[in-house]
Design an enzyme around this catalytic site. Structure first.
Site, PDB file in Angstrom:
ATOM      1  N   ASN A   1      40.434 -32.944  33.306  1.00 13.45           N
ATOM      2  CA  ASN A   1      41.610 -32.982  33.981  1.00 13.45           C
ATOM      3  C   ASN A   1      41.702 -33.531  35.379  1.00 13.45           C
ATOM      4  OD1 ASN A   1      43.313 -31.335  32.014  1.00 13.45           O
ATOM      5  ND2 ASN A   1      42.511 -29.489  32.962  1.00 13.45           N
TER       6      ASN A   1
ATOM      7  N   ASP B   1      45.169 -31.831  27.607  1.00 14.19           N
ATOM      8  CA  ASP B   1      45.917 -31.226  26.448  1.00 14.19           C
ATOM      9  C   ASP B   1      45.880 -31.751  25.096  1.00 14.19           C
ATOM     10  OD1 ASP B   1      47.275 -29.582  28.429  1.00 14.19           O
ATOM     11  OD2 ASP B   1      49.314 -30.799  28.215  1.00 14.19           O
TER      12      ASP B   1
ATOM     13  N   HIS C   1      46.022 -34.070  33.180  1.00 14.23           N
ATOM     14  CA  HIS C   1      46.160 -33.215  32.587  1.00 14.23           C
ATOM     15  C   HIS C   1      46.871 -33.444  31.050  1.00 14.23           C
ATOM     16  CE1 HIS C   1      45.803 -29.894  35.487  1.00 14.23           C
ATOM     17  NE2 HIS C   1      46.381 -30.620  36.226  1.00 14.23           N
TER      18      HIS C   1
ATOM     19  N   ASP D   1      34.199 -21.548  24.862  1.00 16.73           N
ATOM     20  CA  ASP D   1      34.685 -22.157  25.824  1.00 16.73           C
ATOM     21  C   ASP D   1      34.259 -23.719  25.971  1.00 16.73           C
ATOM     22  OD1 ASP D   1      35.815 -21.598  28.858  1.00 16.73           O
ATOM     23  OD2 ASP D   1      34.094 -22.763  29.158  1.00 16.73           O
TER      24      ASP D   1
ATOM     25  N   ASP E   1      40.937 -23.206  28.637  1.00 19.32           N
ATOM     26  CA  ASP E   1      40.140 -23.917  27.477  1.00 19.32           C
ATOM     27  C   ASP E   1      39.459 -22.765  26.750  1.00 19.32           C
ATOM     28  OD1 ASP E   1      38.797 -22.754  29.856  1.00 19.32           O
ATOM     29  OD2 ASP E   1      37.300 -24.496  29.765  1.00 19.32           O
TER      30      ASP E   1
END
Length: 336
Positions: free
Chosen positions: A214, A223, A219, A206, A249
């Site tokens: 973000n 990404d 975003h 994670d 994630d």
């Protein structure tokens, strides 16, 4: 004829000097040429069909090439002179093994026909997928005299199939296997571990504080970070291992072929997990944005094909949350 069918006759008339009822007699000679005309028609039809847009090849019973049509030459890039007299086997791509061809010829011997996908090689060396039908031609005694093969290029169909498969089994953002393919790979890893008496490991990875990037940078930056993490994780594992993205994630790593000894297998898995953490902690360049990140990893081991996959997934997930609670950027082994 008596069956109502039409016949074709070839005739010749000759006048005689003899008069019958005051009229000159004529003798008509005729013979039935129906079969000859039909054979000629069949040959013309066959010639037109042979030069159709579908690639065709004719060989003798020993698979020496006798004829190829223009569509075949266009498809594979040869001239007629380069093919006539050669064995059909010279077109093989090397992609199919001996068992494949043995089964193909066994079908032709048993049924007189085979149909399926074959990869052949063009003159320039590249491989081509072809949907191929091979038919045996027999004489009146039932002996094979020729083989006729028709071929269609299925490259575009194969490409569409691959695109559909990629959509079905791979994550669109990172190009890593998705959950569906991950579960297939995990099932395989469990079977391999049982068969080889080895261990394997499941790692849940994670990204720490992912929400922050973000929120602060949008975003798109998030990404980019996920894509680079996916690339880094793929580089730290071995060829037999799998890195997948579950979504968001969360990443998952399946390690195969670990040591049969549990302690050694645990050490191997920890070493790979540690490499993953080091890789994730290196600075990122997100299109000019310098960024620092880290990850938390939960780890569980397995060595039996009877192990329930859902249980393993839950164990690795719980271990990952333990790693987060321990301060993040760390590894936690389930049960420790």
């Amino acid at each position: 004829d008596t069956l109502g069918g039409r016949h074709i006759f070839e005739g010749r008339a000759q006048a005689l000097d003899q008069l019958i009822d005051g009229k000159r007699a004529i003798v008509l000679f005729a013979r039935d040429v129906t079969e000859r005309v039909r054979a000629e028609q069949d040959r013309r039809i066959a010639a037109v069909a042979f030069e159709s847009r579908q690639a065709m090849l004719v060989s003798d019973a020993e698979t020496n090439i006798l004829r190829v049509n223009q569509a075949f030459l266009d498809l594979l890039g040869y001239t007629r002179e380069e093919l006539i007299g050669r064995k059909t086997s010279t077109l093989r791509s090397g992609r199919h093994d001996a068992a494949f061809y043995a089964a193909m010829w066994e079908s032709i011997r048993a049924t007189g026909k085979w149909e399926g996908e074959i990869w052949d090689q063009r003159k320039r060396g590249d491989l081509l997928p072809l949907w191929t039908t091979i038919t045996a031609v027999r004489n009146e005694q039932g002996l094979v005299t020729h083989y006729v093969a028709t071929m269609s290029d299925i490259s575009e169909r194969k490409l569409r199939e691959e695109e559909i498969r990629h959509i079905a089994f791979y994550d669109h953002l990172t190009a890593l296997p998705n959950r569906r393919l991950l579960l297939e790979r995990l099932q395989r890893a469990l079977a391999v571990a049982r068969r080889n008496n080895q261990h394997g490991a499941l790692l849940f990875v994670d990204v720490d504080n992912f929400k922050k990037i973000n929120d602060e940078h949008g975003h798109h930056a998030g990404d980019l970070l996920l894509q680079q993490i996916a690339s880094r994780l793929s580089r730290v594992v071995r060829e037999s291992d799998t890195v997948a993205r579950l979504g968001g994630d969360e990443f998952v790593i399946v390690l195969e072929h670990l040591n049969a000894d549990l302690a050694l297998a645990r050490t191997e898995a920890r070493q790979i997990a540690a490499k993953a953490l080091v890789s994730m902690a290196k600075p990122y360049d997100l299109e000019g944005l310098a960024y620092q990140s880290s990850g938390s990893i939960g780890l569980t081991l397995f060595n039996s094909g009877d192990t329930d996959m859902d249980v393993l997934m839950r164990q690795a997930d719980e271990a990952m949350y333990q790693a987060k609670h321990a301060g993040k950027n760390t590894i936690h082994l389930h049960g420790s």
